[in-house]
Design an enzyme around this catalytic site. Structure first.
Site, PDB file in Angstrom:
ATOM      1  N   ARG A  45       3.861  23.207   2.487  1.00 48.94           N
ATOM      2  CA  ARG A  45       3.199  22.894   1.214  1.00 48.94           C
ATOM      3  C   ARG A  45       3.251  24.069   0.243  1.00 48.94           C
ATOM      4  O   ARG A  45       3.354  23.867  -0.963  1.00 48.94           O
ATOM      5  CB  ARG A  45       1.756  22.466   1.463  1.00 48.94           C
ATOM      6  CG  ARG A  45       1.717  21.067   2.037  1.00 48.94           C
ATOM      7  CD  ARG A  45       0.320  20.610   2.307  1.00 48.94           C
ATOM      8  NE  ARG A  45       0.319  19.182   2.531  1.00 48.94           N
ATOM      9  CZ  ARG A  45      -0.619  18.537   3.218  1.00 48.94           C
ATOM     10  NH1 ARG A  45      -1.636  19.205   3.725  1.00 48.94           N
ATOM     11  NH2 ARG A  45      -0.554  17.242   3.380  1.00 48.94           N
ATOM     12  N   LYS A  62      -3.227  -1.720  10.243  1.00 43.86           N
ATOM     13  CA  LYS A  62      -4.166  -2.744   9.779  1.00 43.86           C
ATOM     14  C   LYS A  62      -3.779  -3.387   8.455  1.00 43.86           C
ATOM     15  O   LYS A  62      -3.363  -2.693   7.529  1.00 43.86           O
ATOM     16  CB  LYS A  62      -5.538  -2.098   9.574  1.00 43.86           C
ATOM     17  CG  LYS A  62      -6.221  -1.672  10.828  1.00 43.86           C
ATOM     18  CD  LYS A  62      -7.587  -1.181  10.443  1.00 43.86           C
ATOM     19  CE  LYS A  62      -8.325  -0.506  11.565  1.00 43.86           C
ATOM     20  NZ  LYS A  62      -9.375   0.334  10.984  1.00 43.86           N
ATOM     21  N   GLY A  82       2.460   9.122   6.082  1.00 45.83           N
ATOM     22  CA  GLY A  82       2.772  10.116   7.097  1.00 45.83           C
ATOM     23  C   GLY A  82       3.672   9.628   8.223  1.00 45.83           C
ATOM     24  O   GLY A  82       4.618  10.311   8.615  1.00 45.83           O
ATOM     25  N   GLY A 122      -2.226   8.959   0.778  1.00 42.90           N
ATOM     26  CA  GLY A 122      -3.189   8.092   0.094  1.00 42.90           C
ATOM     27  C   GLY A 122      -2.833   7.877  -1.373  1.00 42.90           C
ATOM     28  O   GLY A 122      -2.949   6.770  -1.892  1.00 42.90           O
TER      29      GLY A 122
END
Ligand code: AMP
Length: 395
Positions: free
Chosen positions: A37, A199, A352, A375
């Site tokens: 990062r 999900k 991910g 996200g």
């Protein structure tokens, strides 16, 4: 709407607050175990440093819950940044207050300062205006290069933009917006969306948006069993969300009324139980026996999905096709990674697990864009407005 980029700024002599993502993993000794990062932010940092900007970098690290915590200090990140940048990086032991202000004022053209963890103050995540104003007072210009935090309206991603102008996207942020933008506006067709993972409930908005903007949706992973069950297909012991069966039916109906292809697995890899030692069996039928659990898509499904992928001009992939962490249930996810990599379409991978699948296959360099924001990319592709993006100045 196109956003202002660092390339539109005149950085010389300006104090620039840049929100970066230095949320790096640290070991017990406080050493950085993966500096990806930090390295990812180098192009924007170098760009501004070379042009005489006075850089003030802010980031969060971990979840210190609004209190200083030496285990989540950004000090090691300052040291590492100095190494990879090849020049000194000053460090302020608090992100606001007299020391940060003095350090910001002392910057000369091309200097770099890293502030201590923004989340040591509860006001960061609560987006308290007074705190945002204090951060903004350190600088004259705002740059956001932390796409992965852009779905949060925090003081450093949203609040402080009300007190600074212009607010521009860093080079990393710009690339994310450009590629993810190609998946939602003026897309090249056919557009194939691949959705997998645990999900349905995590990805309702994503599925709804793909039914609007894509031509074909390929479904895999545990979520596929909730859809199959909603169609009355026997799924044995497979993981399903029984409270989401009506929602699954509604999504299937929506696909039909829009005339979209919404493909579900037609064969499976199953096992007696969810276990790393469980033997994988191929089940060539859509229905799964009562004493078996579905853990991956089968060979016929892989071939069908690969054929759809090969026809596409735009491909977006989020979520694995099976329990790819266990090698005997990884073939479906790996087959998709291969098919996506072989395509000449604009290919975008987010989330991910699908990112680690393309890396595991060694095909990451064949993907047009691998999103850094799990996200954030999910929300963007769901058609939602990201507060950190909305806050940037329009071109
Ligand atoms: P997500 O974070 O929603 O993308 O879900 C990723 C997780 O879903 C991974 O850890 C997979 O192991 C899991 N997963 C995928 N397929 C299945 C399946 N058939 N049964 C149980 N878990 C699954």
């Amino acid at each position: 709407m196109a956003k202002l980029s660092v390339r539109d700024l005149k950085p010389t002599g300006k104090r620039i607050f840049m929100r970066v993502d230095f949320n790096v993993p640290l070991n017990d000794a406080g050493e950085i175990t993966d500096d990806t990062r930090i390295r990812a932010s180098l192009p924007t940092i170098q760009y501004l440093v070379e042009r005489g900007g006075r850089l003030i970098l802010g980031s969060h690290l971990g979840r210190p819950k609004g209190k200083p915590n030496p285990k989540m200090s950004l000090k090691p990140a300052a040291t590492r940044l100095a190494e990879v940048l090849g020049k000194p990086v000053a460090f302020a032991p608090d992100c606001v207050g007299p020391q940060a202000e003095a350090a910001a004022k002392a910057l000369k053209d091309g200097d770099v300062l890293l502030l201590e963890n923004l989340r040591f103050h509860p006001e960061e995540e609560k987006n308290v205006p007074g705190f945002a104003q204090q951060l903004a007072a350190l600088a004259e210009v705002y740059v956001d290069d932390a796409f992965g935090s852009a779905h949060r309206a925090h003081a450093s991603t949203e609040g402080m933009t009300h007190y600074l102008s212009p607010c521009a996207a860093g080079l990393l942020m710009e690339k994310e917006l450009e590629y993810l933008g190609r998946a939602v506006e003026n897309v090249a067709r056919p557009y194939v969306a691949i959705v997998g993972g645990a999900k349905v409930s995590d990805k309702i908005e994503l599925l709804q948006n793909f039914l609007k903007i894509a031509d074909t949706v390929l479904v895999g992973g545990a979520m596929a069993y909730t859809f199959l069950k909603a169609q009355g297909v026997e799924v044995g012991l497979s993981k399903t969300e029984d409270d989401k069966l009506d929602l699954a039916k509604a999504l299937l109906q929506d696909a039909q009324s829009r005339g979209k292809k919404f493909l579900l697995p037609k064969d499976h890899i199953v096992a007696e139980k969810f276990d790393a030692s469980a033997a994988a069996e191929t089940d060539a039928t859509r229905a799964i026996p009562a004493n078996r659990i579905g853990l991956d898509i089968g060979p016929a499904t892989r071939a069908e999905y690969a054929a759809e992928i090969s026809k596409a001009k735009t491909i977006v992939w989020n979520g694995p096709m099976g329990v790819f962490e266990m090698s005997q249930f990884a073939a479906g996810t790996l087959a998709i990674a291969k098919a996506v990599a072989a395509s000449s379409a604009v290919t975008i991978v987010g989330g991910g697990d699908s990112v680690s699948a393309v890396k595991k296959m060694g095909v990451a360099d064949k993907i047009s864009h691998i999103s850094t924001g799990g996200g954030a990319s999910l929300e963007f592709l769901s058609g939602l407005t990201l507060p950190g993006v909305a806050a940037l100045t329009e071109k």
